[in-house]
Design a protein around this motif. Structure first.
Motif, PDB file in Angstrom:
ATOM      1  N   PRO A 282      34.798-123.834   4.010  1.00  0.00           N
ATOM      2  CA  PRO A 282      36.042-124.435   4.513  1.00  0.00           C
ATOM      3  C   PRO A 282      36.683-123.597   5.618  1.00  0.00           C
ATOM      4  O   PRO A 282      36.645-122.367   5.582  1.00  0.00           O
ATOM      5  CB  PRO A 282      36.933-124.485   3.271  1.00  0.00           C
ATOM      6  CG  PRO A 282      35.982-124.487   2.120  1.00  0.00           C
ATOM      7  CD  PRO A 282      34.819-123.653   2.546  1.00  0.00           C
ATOM      8  N   VAL A 283      37.258-124.272   6.590  1.00  0.00           N
ATOM      9  CA  VAL A 283      37.924-123.606   7.709  1.00  0.00           C
ATOM     10  C   VAL A 283      39.370-124.059   7.793  1.00  0.00           C
ATOM     11  O   VAL A 283      39.719-125.167   7.372  1.00  0.00           O
ATOM     12  CB  VAL A 283      37.219-123.903   9.055  1.00  0.00           C
ATOM     13  CG1 VAL A 283      35.833-123.298   9.087  1.00  0.00           C
ATOM     14  CG2 VAL A 283      37.171-125.411   9.328  1.00  0.00           C
ATOM     15  N   GLU A 284      40.207-123.192   8.327  1.00  0.00           N
ATOM     16  CA  GLU A 284      41.561-123.571   8.686  1.00  0.00           C
ATOM     17  C   GLU A 284      41.537-124.203  10.070  1.00  0.00           C
ATOM     18  O   GLU A 284      40.835-123.702  10.967  1.00  0.00           O
ATOM     19  CB  GLU A 284      42.490-122.358   8.700  1.00  0.00           C
ATOM     20  CG  GLU A 284      42.609-121.634   7.372  1.00  0.00           C
ATOM     21  CD  GLU A 284      43.367-122.418   6.318  1.00  0.00           C
ATOM     22  OE1 GLU A 284      43.982-123.452   6.672  1.00  0.00           O
ATOM     23  OE2 GLU A 284      43.349-122.005   5.145  1.00  0.00           O
TER      24      GLU A 284
ATOM     25  N   SER B  49      41.498-125.423  17.240  1.00  0.00           N
ATOM     26  CA  SER B  49      40.221-124.822  16.865  1.00  0.00           C
ATOM     27  C   SER B  49      40.258-124.403  15.402  1.00  0.00           C
ATOM     28  O   SER B  49      41.267-124.608  14.711  1.00  0.00           O
ATOM     29  CB  SER B  49      39.877-123.629  17.763  1.00  0.00           C
ATOM     30  OG  SER B  49      38.512-123.264  17.599  1.00  0.00           O
ATOM     31  N   GLU B  50      39.167-123.816  14.954  1.00  0.00           N
ATOM     32  CA  GLU B  50      39.005-123.442  13.561  1.00  0.00           C
ATOM     33  C   GLU B  50      39.082-121.923  13.400  1.00  0.00           C
ATOM     34  O   GLU B  50      38.704-121.182  14.303  1.00  0.00           O
ATOM     35  CB  GLU B  50      37.653-123.917  13.008  1.00  0.00           C
ATOM     36  CG  GLU B  50      37.384-125.399  13.177  1.00  0.00           C
ATOM     37  CD  GLU B  50      36.828-125.738  14.551  1.00  0.00           C
ATOM     38  OE1 GLU B  50      37.075-126.863  15.020  1.00  0.00           O
ATOM     39  OE2 GLU B  50      36.185-124.859  15.173  1.00  0.00           O
ATOM     40  N   ILE B  51      39.547-121.498  12.236  1.00  0.00           N
ATOM     41  CA  ILE B  51      39.505-120.094  11.845  1.00  0.00           C
ATOM     42  C   ILE B  51      38.802-120.032  10.496  1.00  0.00           C
ATOM     43  O   ILE B  51      39.270-120.611   9.510  1.00  0.00           O
ATOM     44  CB  ILE B  51      40.908-119.480  11.760  1.00  0.00           C
ATOM     45  CG1 ILE B  51      41.580-119.519  13.137  1.00  0.00           C
ATOM     46  CG2 ILE B  51      40.838-118.041  11.243  1.00  0.00           C
ATOM     47  CD1 ILE B  51      42.982-118.949  13.160  1.00  0.00           C
ATOM     48  N   GLY B  52      37.677-119.343  10.459  1.00  0.00           N
ATOM     49  CA  GLY B  52      36.831-119.335   9.264  1.00  0.00           C
ATOM     50  C   GLY B  52      37.172-118.209   8.304  1.00  0.00           C
ATOM     51  O   GLY B  52      36.365-117.285   8.115  1.00  0.00           O
ATOM     52  N   LEU B  53      38.320-118.293   7.676  1.00  0.00           N
ATOM     53  CA  LEU B  53      38.729-117.236   6.745  1.00  0.00           C
ATOM     54  C   LEU B  53      37.796-117.157   5.538  1.00  0.00           C
ATOM     55  O   LEU B  53      37.542-116.075   5.014  1.00  0.00           O
ATOM     56  CB  LEU B  53      40.170-117.469   6.278  1.00  0.00           C
ATOM     57  CG  LEU B  53      41.255-117.419   7.359  1.00  0.00           C
ATOM     58  CD1 LEU B  53      42.629-117.612   6.727  1.00  0.00           C
ATOM     59  CD2 LEU B  53      41.200-116.107   8.133  1.00  0.00           C
ATOM     60  N   ALA B  54      37.279-118.279   5.074  1.00  0.00           N
ATOM     61  CA  ALA B  54      36.374-118.262   3.915  1.00  0.00           C
ATOM     62  C   ALA B  54      35.067-117.560   4.267  1.00  0.00           C
ATOM     63  O   ALA B  54      34.523-116.794   3.460  1.00  0.00           O
ATOM     64  CB  ALA B  54      36.109-119.681   3.427  1.00  0.00           C
TER      65      ALA B  54
END
Length: 390
Positions: free
Chosen positions: A172-174, A231-236
């Motif tokens: 999952p991404v933010e 855009s996306e931030i891939g914290l996971a």
């Protein structure tokens, strides 16, 4: 968007997941972060795309991964894997093993080369996929099935090779929207009239901090984002990578996926992000279409992955394109060893083209190696290493 209609059973399944998602949104006060929507759409027990029974991989599914194209892919990987196992421990842990095709082909390739691992562990959250993997192994390599064991969580400690092929992109991404001086977190609402819909809230806490730093590092100035930049931030993905720091005692993480280094990922012209959905071999950008039947992915920020690993005590041992990596590992030599008069050669040649050509998977897909306790250079990065671009 003109997508194929699902059959009645599949549509009913999608409607069950949609109801579950709507109820979860209501429980959260009428809004949920997109990361939570993506997590449930993919992994809700018994309902999500990866945890229910829909066929996902291969010609009959929604997409084709590299292992499904040809066993030459696993044979080339084995060339790199052998020295890692020799320098650490004879154990492979594959995260998210898909249909089990890569596991079967790798075990057979390593057997042929005289380097069978003592154990082949598969980290798998989906009961459905675990069954498919077991069936694939029983059909393709029944005499090696006793070396395989499934895990449902990360081990406490590990030495050997951790392998992830198209794993990070399914985390999952933010979703974040920068506009001028403001940063918004995109989320999802639901109503009887509109169904699922986008709704923004101001980004807060850790997400706001990371988004601000990313904008500064990637050159997303208020001027660049004046009309909006999503855009996306891939914290996971970064959390998962960092988790291996204390777990890995000696060995390597070898991760293959589609993505870019940070400066390319957050390029000013990529203002709509990389979020992509797959349904019956059609790519589209509508994650609210047919929940539970549609894969949802995002490209990988490999700079973030490298930083997370490094901060957790791992070393970046190499980063390059998939095409260059496979060529370094002798993919063409493996193809040349096939009988050119047999159909396997022609199928293999077509697959090799897809795996290495820049306009196919060769350039979009990247390979990164994060190591601990290894000192020998890795063959897959002997030529064309791009670690300096991270």
């Amino acid at each position: 968007m003109d997508l194929p209609l699902p059959d009645a059973a599949a549509l009913a399944h999608s409607q069950r997941l949609s109801t579950f998602l709507a109820e979860e949104i209501a429980r959260q006060g009428g809004w949920m972060p997109f990361s939570r929507y993506m997590e449930l759409a993919l992994y809700a027990p018994g309902l999500g795309y990866y945890t229910a029974g829909a066929r996902k991989f291969g010609a009959a599914g929604d997409f084709v991964t590299a292992p499904e194209l040809t066993p030459l892919f696993a044979q080339a990987l084995a060339t790199q894997i052998i020295p890692i196992l020799e320098a650490s421990a004879p154990v492979i842990l594959e995260a998210g093993a898909g249909s089990g095709r890569l596991a079967a082909d790798l075990l057979l390739a390593l057997e042929t080369q005289g380097h069978l691992p003592d154990q082949y562990l598969i980290l798998e959250l989906s009961p459905d996929l675990k069954e498919r993997q077991a069936a694939t192994l029983a059909q393709a390599a029944p005499h090696l099935a006793d070396r395989v064991r499934w895990l449902e969580r990360l081990p406490d400690t590990f030495s050997g090779l951790v392998l992830g092929n198209e794993v990070l992109d399914a985390m999952p991404v933010e979703l974040v929207r920068w506009q001028g001086e403001t940063v918004a977190q995109q989320g999802v609402t639901w109503s009887h009239t509109a169904g699922f819909a986008w709704a923004d809230r101001p980004a807060t806490g850790e997400l706001a901090r990371v988004a601000k730093n990313l904008a500064e590092e990637a050159g997303l100035s208020p001027e660049v984002t004046a009309t909006g930049y999503t855009s996306e931030i891939g914290l996971a993905a970064t959390a998962w990578t960092a988790a291996w720091g204390p777990i890995l005692q000696r060995g390597a993480l070898l991760l293959l996926d589609y993505g870019f280094p940070r400066r390319e990922f957050y390029h000013p012209q990529r203002h709509q992000g990389t979020l992509m959905c797959h349904y019956r071999h059609q790519a589209h950008g509508e994650p609210f279409s047919y929940p539970g039947l549609t894969d949802i992915t995002a490209h990988v920020d490999f700079t973030a992955v490298a930083e997370a690993g490094f901060q957790a005590g791992l070393e970046v041992a190499g980063y390059t394109s998939q095409g260059q990596f496979l060529l370094n590992c002798g993919l063409l030599e493996r193809l040349a060893a096939l009988d050119p008069e047999r159909p396997d050669y022609f199928r293999g040649a077509a697959a090799v083209q897809k795996l290495v050509q820049p306009q196919e998977m060769g350039e979009l897909f990247k390979v990164i190696a994060l190591t601990k306790g290894l000192t020998t250079p890795l063959l897959g990065f002997a030529r064309g290493d791009r670690s300096h671009t991270l």
